[in-house]
Write a protein that holds these residues in place. Sequence first.
Motif, PDB file in Angstrom:
ATOM      1  N   GLU A   1       0.882  -1.132  -0.062  1.00  0.00           N
ATOM      2  CA  GLU A   1       0.053  -0.054  -0.086  1.00  0.00           C
ATOM      3  C   GLU A   1       0.682   1.266   0.066  1.00  0.00           C
ATOM      4  OE1 GLU A   1      -4.147  -0.880   2.098  1.00  0.00           O
ATOM      5  OE2 GLU A   1      -2.289  -1.419   3.401  1.00  0.00           O
ATOM      6  N   LEU A   2       1.766   1.371  -0.956  1.00  0.00           N
ATOM      7  CA  LEU A   2       2.708   2.357  -1.165  1.00  0.00           C
ATOM      8  C   LEU A   2       1.775   3.907  -0.990  1.00  0.00           C
ATOM      9  CD1 LEU A   2       5.349   3.923  -1.223  1.00  0.00           C
ATOM     10  CD2 LEU A   2       5.204   3.484  -3.736  1.00  0.00           C
ATOM     11  N   GLU A   3       1.096   3.914  -1.799  1.00  0.00           N
ATOM     12  CA  GLU A   3       0.347   5.359  -2.230  1.00  0.00           C
ATOM     13  C   GLU A   3      -0.433   5.767  -0.959  1.00  0.00           C
ATOM     14  OE1 GLU A   3       1.016   7.442  -4.487  1.00  0.00           O
ATOM     15  OE2 GLU A   3       2.309   5.976  -5.158  1.00  0.00           O
ATOM     16  N   ALA A   4      -1.125   4.695  -0.373  1.00  0.00           N
ATOM     17  CA  ALA A   4      -1.909   4.921   0.760  1.00  0.00           C
ATOM     18  C   ALA A   4      -1.197   5.249   2.086  1.00  0.00           C
ATOM     19  CB  ALA A   4      -2.900   3.673   1.242  1.00  0.00           C
ATOM     20  N   LEU A   5       0.151   4.674   2.182  1.00  0.00           N
ATOM     21  CA  LEU A   5       1.085   5.191   3.237  1.00  0.00           C
ATOM     22  C   LEU A   5       1.466   6.417   2.988  1.00  0.00           C
ATOM     23  CD1 LEU A   5       3.053   4.576   5.742  1.00  0.00           C
ATOM     24  CD2 LEU A   5       4.664   3.412   3.752  1.00  0.00           C
TER      25      LEU A   5
END
Length: 431
Positions: free
Chosen positions: A384-388
């Motif tokens: 979840e790169l973008e959410a992080l």
Amino acid sequence: MTTSKKILIISYYWPPAGGPGVQRWLKFVKYLPEFDIEPHVYVPDNPTYPLLDEKLVSEVSDKAIIIKQPIFEPYGLASVFSKNKTKKISSGIIPNQKKQSFVEKAMIWIRGNVFIPDARVFWVAPSVTFLKKYLKEHQIDTIITTGPPHSLHLIGLQLKKEMNITWLADFRDPWTTIGYHKQLKLSAWAANKHKSLEKEVMNTCDQLIVTSPTTKTEFEAITSKPIAVITNGYDVEKVVKKPLDEKFTLAHIGSFLSARNPRILWKALHELTTTHAAFKAQLELKLIGAVSAEVLQSIQEFGLESYVNHLGYLPHDEAIVAQRSSQVLLLIEIDSEETKCIIPGKLFEYMISERPIIAIGPVQADFAHIIKETNTGTFFTYGELEALKAQIELTFEQFQQNNLMVNPIGLQQYSRKALTEKLAKLLITKH
């Protein structure tokens, strides 16, 4: 007038040991007398602890009876050749396989194949001899063993076979499914030996205690013995209040192992420092505790080394002060099926620090549920790169507006006293 119930706790980690392994039973022992239970604690007299925290000695309850006996540990001999490497391996920091030296490879092979279940196995026979006499003399009929090291469960196993006692086996971590177990270069014979000992312990004790629901489910496939979940928790501590850090500090407290290296976090921070001038000017990575070379190399690879403030290992009380003055607390767990069950002990101290947690871990991690139900932070999987990144950015905006805070709910169930009450009920029921 009621007489206190006496119990014997067999533990390897005890003050002046530092690190999370010592906290669980130090705190249980502190509160057990309030539930009319007299704790006798059996610990090694001359252990090889990877971390020391002398200040914890003052926290030992004056109502506890501490018994010590000498221990022979081959780590002591190995440290003649490489003290630093020995300390790291004994504390679970296993170097990346590709970067292991010949000495490290040999030490890891010996650790997994010769010392089964671990290097404290030489303490089993002398402890059984000593404790048989001690239990009779003091009329104690209930014992608790806590592992790792799982050798201590073999002391319980032998005492159970030879005496009429009630035995509770406390697993702070799993045995054969713990993350680093596969890295021990086990032969087929050694792997089977670990498995058979694990099964014998679980099927001979009267009660199992585990620290997470996933471990309970895992153990239910091995044994039909009753299993109670008693997590780790927090204690009410008097902490010197320091002002919050002026910089946007992301703090990680505890050992930062190679396998726990969160490349997703470094990537998110790299992208934010590249595109966000204010973020770049304010960011600080505050690392408290041992940090593996692989983690430091990854930080460098993503161009983040100039943001690092590595404070090294701090005594528990100083670490708490540094933790509570941080803007955000990082909780990182290894991304694997085996680590779903790990609920890091520091989570509970994080939860009462009044600072928001950003956690990264495996899908369906047990600790994700605790963070959500207590409203103490946010959890992300490794995909979840973008959410992080969006969460870090949002948190930074709140920091800029002087509005970065957290509103926890339902923390009381995780207090050390409430958890000790749960343990005390178990001890009285089993009597």
